[in-house]
Design an enzyme around this catalytic site. Structure first.
Site, PDB file in Angstrom:
ATOM      1  N   SER A 125       0.836  -1.191   0.000  1.00 24.35           N
ATOM      2  CA  SER A 125       0.000   0.000   0.000  1.00 24.35           C
ATOM      3  C   SER A 125       0.879   1.252   0.000  1.00 24.35           C
ATOM      4  O   SER A 125       1.697   1.416  -0.891  1.00 24.35           O
ATOM      5  CB  SER A 125      -0.961  -0.051   1.183  1.00 24.35           C
ATOM      6  OG  SER A 125      -2.057   0.782   0.971  1.00 24.35           O
TER       7      SER A 125
ATOM      8  N   HIS B 129      -7.265  -5.965  -0.760  1.00 22.40           N
ATOM      9  CA  HIS B 129      -6.131  -5.049  -0.740  1.00 22.40           C
ATOM     10  C   HIS B 129      -4.877  -5.837  -0.373  1.00 22.40           C
ATOM     11  O   HIS B 129      -4.630  -6.144   0.783  1.00 22.40           O
ATOM     12  CB  HIS B 129      -6.408  -3.956   0.296  1.00 22.40           C
ATOM     13  CG  HIS B 129      -5.408  -2.839   0.296  1.00 22.40           C
ATOM     14  ND1 HIS B 129      -5.048  -2.151  -0.837  1.00 22.40           N
ATOM     15  CD2 HIS B 129      -4.694  -2.279   1.305  1.00 22.40           C
ATOM     16  CE1 HIS B 129      -4.182  -1.207  -0.533  1.00 22.40           C
ATOM     17  NE2 HIS B 129      -3.943  -1.280   0.762  1.00 22.40           N
TER      18      HIS B 129
ATOM     19  N   ASP C  81      -8.994  -4.520  -5.977  1.00 25.04           N
ATOM     20  CA  ASP C  81      -8.476  -3.762  -4.834  1.00 25.04           C
ATOM     21  C   ASP C  81      -9.282  -2.477  -4.643  1.00 25.04           C
ATOM     22  O   ASP C  81      -9.333  -1.644  -5.548  1.00 25.04           O
ATOM     23  CB  ASP C  81      -7.004  -3.429  -5.065  1.00 25.04           C
ATOM     24  CG  ASP C  81      -6.302  -2.913  -3.821  1.00 25.04           C
ATOM     25  OD1 ASP C  81      -6.911  -2.148  -3.055  1.00 25.04           O
ATOM     26  OD2 ASP C  81      -5.134  -3.274  -3.619  1.00 25.04           O
TER      27      ASP C  81
END
Length: 510
Positions: A232, A480, A450
């Site tokens: 991320s 995610h 995602d």
């Protein structure tokens, strides 16, 4: 759409009925770096005392609390300059954690993790996911850290627990001029608290400084190159590191990738569409056994006027907390069942406990009512990076576009653009610089479903890293992040990190 406007944070929530690990993100940003190719041997990268490791204590409240990770985990601190323009000036200490490789005879080196945020404590997070990385641990020391401004690495402090609870009860999507005034007043109160409690730190918690910290970590660990796993926001940090130190890039994986070409507005809008896509996929999957979206939007409309009661003393479920609770459950397909339970509880029984627990996981609030410094660090790092400062007029002009993107998430995401309005220090970039000519190949993984870092970001990151550097792997799935979730992607990551095998650019995993 979230309490701060997160770009990616790893947090945890445990209750009698719920145990989830979540990551939040928003529009990307690294830092405007002063050019690539900084040397391993530059003065400000080499001067550090040997690390002294010892058994880890329990995570502090700023890190999110919890139990000590156990005897296999060691912790230490590393001194780094507060301001890299003045390497001999004031220093701060970074908190680090590691578990040594189990096959010492075939040890490759250290593998450094950043789980996202910005604002997630690596010291608290890595032990929680150790089982997922046990194969990598055979040949790597697993290492993570609290980035500057986070947790126990000179953690930024803004408002306290009671103030944050009170702020969460305010309307985050103002509909009238009076409500707009309240929103602006609350934003100013939060910004003023950050300036009062952490003003000296705020200019120096940017992503480029964190990337320079990582090179200090690399040197202190004794590795010639940085082997790195970024998730991320950690992908953005990894991209900025590769730009600054291309010759020091070792085996690197970027999973759930932030788009480095988007400004904050574009990123928020893209994320809004991503969460709406995930909600649509959730609705298809539950096939009528969960509340339809028109019932969800009706619930949110009613919450705007009257929050729901909960069994947590003095707390009610507000509209914005419900929106963020829904978003929290969309980070992983494994948590969709909690979303169904929370929506049914709110719609059919008129109580908001499950959605509030989901919200708390996203906000960094523990069951005992203490907040980690996730929100404070998230905003401080985002605003130290991003030059853009949006106004109420900007929000009103773009509200129709956000509403069209998602009737559930749009308004909240649009109003979150005000997060850096009035911030006491300027941001450093408009979009981050991640070009890394000459770096070793970097595996860049995007997931089609995602919600937080939409799939397009992986293609943009691979392109910006440069030809022969960014190697793109696409996963056709939900959630995610892909490692430990998708067998094909996990195999590709293990092959790259353990054996140095890079998959063909453009490979797809179903």
């Amino acid at each position: 759409m979230t309490p701060t406007r997160p770009r990616a944070a790893a947090t945890g929530l445990a209750s009698a009925a719920l145990a989830i690990a979540l990551t939040t993100t928003g529009c990307g940003g690294g830092a405007k770096s002063g050019g690539g190719g900084e040397s391993t041997n530059s003065k400000d990268q080499s001067q550090s005392a040997p690390l002294s490791w010892k058994t880890c204590a329990a995570p502090t409240p700023a890190q999110g609390g919890g139990k000590a990770p156990g005897k296999e985990w060691e912790c230490t601190r590393l001194s780094v300059p507060l301001d890299y323009a003045k390497p001999d000036g004031e220093h701060i200490e970074l908190a680090l954690i590691r578990a040594k490789a189990t096959d010492r005879a075939h040890r490759i080196g250290s593998l450094v993790f950043n789980f996202g945020g910005p604002g997630g404590s690596g010291v608290a997070t890595l032990p929680s996911f150790a089982d997922d990385y046990r194969n990598l641990r055979t040949r790597y020391d697993l290492v993570s850290f609290d980035p500057r401004g986070v947790g126990e690495s000179a953690g930024v402090r803004c408002q306290g627990d009671k103030e944050l609870d009170a702020a969460a009860q305010l309307d985050a999507t103002p509909d009238t001029p009076e409500e707009v005034k309240i929103t602006l007043a609350q934003n100013k109160a939060y910004v003023d608290a950050c300036a009062h409690n952490s003003g000296k730190l705020l200019p120096y918690v940017d992503t480029a400084s964190a990337a320079r910290d990582m090179d200090r970590v690399r040197a202190a660990l004794g590795d010639a190159r940085l082997n790195y796993f970024g998730i991320s926001y950690g992908t953005e940090l990894g991209g900025v590191y590769a730009h600054l130190f291309p010759k020091n890039v070792g085996r690197t994986v970027l999973d759930a990738v932030v788009d480095p070409t988007q400004d904050p507005l574009q990123g928020d809008l893209g994320q809004t569409k991503g969460f709406q896509l995930a909600l649509d996929d959730y609705e298809k999957d539950c096939a009528g056994s969960c509340p339809a979206q028109d019932r969800i939007t009706e619930l949110l409309r009613r919450l705007d006027a009257k929050p729901l009661p909960t069994h947590q003393q003095g707390r009610r479920l507000t509209q914005d907390e419900a929106v963020n609770g829904i978003a929290a459950a969309l980070y992983s397909k494994d948590t969709w069942k909690y979303l169904t339970a929370g929506l049914k509880e709110a719609i059919d029984r008129g109580t908001g406990d499950t959605l509030l627990l989901l919200y708390d996981s996203l906000a960094g609030r523990s069951p005992d009512g203490h907040y980690s410094n996730l929100q404070a660090a998230n905003r401080a790092i985002s605003c130290a990076d991003e030059q853009q400062r949006y106004t109420v007029d900007d929000v009103n002009a773009r509200l129709p576009e956000f509403r069209a993107a998602s009737p559930v998430f749009g308004e909240s995401a649009a109003w979150s653009l005000l997060s850096c309005t009035g911030w006491p220090v300027p941001g450093k970039f408009r979009t981050p610089e991640v070009s890394a000519p000459g770096a070793a190949p970097i595996l860049v993984i995007g997931n089609t479903g995602d919600p937080a870092t939409p799939i397009a970001g992986a293609a943009k990151m691979a392109e910006k890293l440069g030809k022969g550097v960014g190697v793109r792997l696409t996963v056709q799935g939900e959630g995610h992040g892909t490692y430990g979730v998708n067998a094909c992607a996990t195999k590709a990551v293990d092959g790259h990190l353990l054996d140095g095998k890079v998959p063909a650019d453009g490979t797809t995993c179903s």
